[in-house]
Design an enzyme around this catalytic site. Structure first.
Site, PDB file in Angstrom:
ATOM      1  N   ASP A   1       0.856  -1.171   0.000  1.00 14.02           N
ATOM      2  CA  ASP A   1       0.000   0.000   0.000  1.00 14.02           C
ATOM      3  C   ASP A   1       0.904   1.237   0.000  1.00 14.02           C
ATOM      4  O   ASP A   1       2.125   1.125   0.232  1.00 14.02           O
ATOM      5  CB  ASP A   1      -0.891  -0.044   1.246  1.00 14.02           C
ATOM      6  CG  ASP A   1      -1.885   1.094   1.282  1.00 14.02           C
ATOM      7  OD1 ASP A   1      -2.372   1.498   0.205  1.00 14.02           O
ATOM      8  OD2 ASP A   1      -2.173   1.586   2.389  1.00 14.02           O
TER       9      ASP A   1
ATOM     10  N   ASP B   1      -1.286  -0.742   6.018  1.00 12.61           N
ATOM     11  CA  ASP B   1      -1.504  -0.128   7.331  1.00 12.61           C
ATOM     12  C   ASP B   1      -2.944  -0.251   7.806  1.00 12.61           C
ATOM     13  O   ASP B   1      -3.287   0.278   8.861  1.00 12.61           O
ATOM     14  CB  ASP B   1      -1.122   1.355   7.277  1.00 12.61           C
ATOM     15  CG  ASP B   1      -2.094   2.166   6.428  1.00 12.61           C
ATOM     16  OD1 ASP B   1      -2.364   1.758   5.270  1.00 12.61           O
ATOM     17  OD2 ASP B   1      -2.611   3.192   6.915  1.00 12.61           O
TER      18      ASP B   1
ATOM     19  N   ASP C   1      -0.397   5.086   0.957  1.00 14.50           N
ATOM     20  CA  ASP C   1      -0.756   5.997   2.039  1.00 14.50           C
ATOM     21  C   ASP C   1      -0.630   5.285   3.381  1.00 14.50           C
ATOM     22  O   ASP C   1      -1.256   4.253   3.615  1.00 14.50           O
ATOM     23  CB  ASP C   1      -2.194   6.500   1.864  1.00 14.50           C
ATOM     24  CG  ASP C   1      -2.367   7.360   0.632  1.00 14.50           C
ATOM     25  OD1 ASP C   1      -1.596   8.314   0.486  1.00 14.50           O
ATOM     26  OD2 ASP C   1      -3.272   7.079  -0.174  1.00 14.50           O
TER      27      ASP C   1
END
Length: 264
Positions: free
Chosen positions: A19, A215, A21
């Protein structure tokens, strides 16, 4: 297996889907250890893909953003929910039209897939992240969905990390349209298997030879678990060790950040 053994097993994986962000950056701030992690990926000749649920930017723009932050990564290493959404609509209804609430990355992906913009009688209403979100566009979207347009969201993220803290994302932006119309949107991005299968195929690997690093428990980690990859949660974004306990599934490994993989 002890934690260090798990980290060593992770380092032996042939490929990594990451990922962006909350894993690579917050807004325009590169996160600690990322530079060393990317250097490690190249040095160890790993296959890797930055796969993001954000639909705002094209792969070229993401490449340029990382370059501004000091990282040289080829454009081929990026895949977005905008591209996945455009491919989905192209496969479902070639030559269709859409009313779009979203940023240039989403609009360009749809144009490239042969989808035309239509604010009168579109086949679809498509919603992604945008800084131009406004009440007028919500009213138009509601009207068009009531008129028969199918509602599509680029991803299920309710929020996302930024330099200013947590901010609303696609799922939050599309919910007023769902609530007003009583219609549930179909979401294309993570953890939808459509996007995950494409990512694994782009790596050219089997799922068990790759790791998903993210995250968020509700998108990244569940996507890794359900697709058969090793699922690695980093604590540099949205989810915390406390929120992990809310879910029935677990990551295979929890790290402070991607720098831990490179031994930083």
């Amino acid at each position: 297996m002890q934690n260090m053994e798990k980290v060593e097993a992770l380092r032996n994986k042939k490929g990594f889907i990451c990922d962006m962000d909350g894993v690579i950056y917050h807004g325009n701030r590169l996160l600690p250890g990322v530079r060393e992690f990317v250097d490690w990926l190249y040095r160890e000749d790993k296959k890797f893909l930055f796969l993001t649920n954000s639909s705002e930017r094209s792969p070229k723009e993401l490449q340029q953003k990382l370059k501004w932050l000091g990282l040289e990564v080829d454009e081929s290493h990026f895949y977005t929910s905008a591209l996945a959404t455009a491919q989905f609509l192209k496969n479902q209804s070639p030559g269709c039209s859409a009313y779009v609430i979203g940023a240039p990355g989403l609009l360009n992906a749809l144009y490239d897939a042969g989808i035309t913009m239509n604010d009168r009688d579109p086949d679809y209403v498509v919603v992604g992240e945008t800084r131009d979100y406004n009440y007028s566009s919500i009213l138009q979207a509601v009207k068009l969905v009531f008129g028969g347009a199918k509602l599509i969201g680029t991803n299920t993220d309710l929020s996302g990390p930024s330099e200013q803290g947590i901010i609303p994302a696609c799922r939050a932006l599309i919910s007023p349209i769902e609530l007003a119309t009583g219609k549930n949107a179909y979401f294309v991005g993570k953890p939808n298997p459509l996007m995950m299968r494409t990512g694994i195929r782009m790596l050219g690997l089997h799922a068990d030879d790759a790791a998903m690093i993210g995250d968020r428990m509700d998108t990244d980690i569940v996507a890794g678990v359900e697709s058969g990859m090793t699922a690695v949660l980093v604590l540099s974004g949205v989810s915390t060790t406390q929120t992990v306990e809310q879910y029935a599934y677990r990551p295979n490994l929890i790290l402070d950040g991607v720098g831990d993989i490179a031994g930083v």
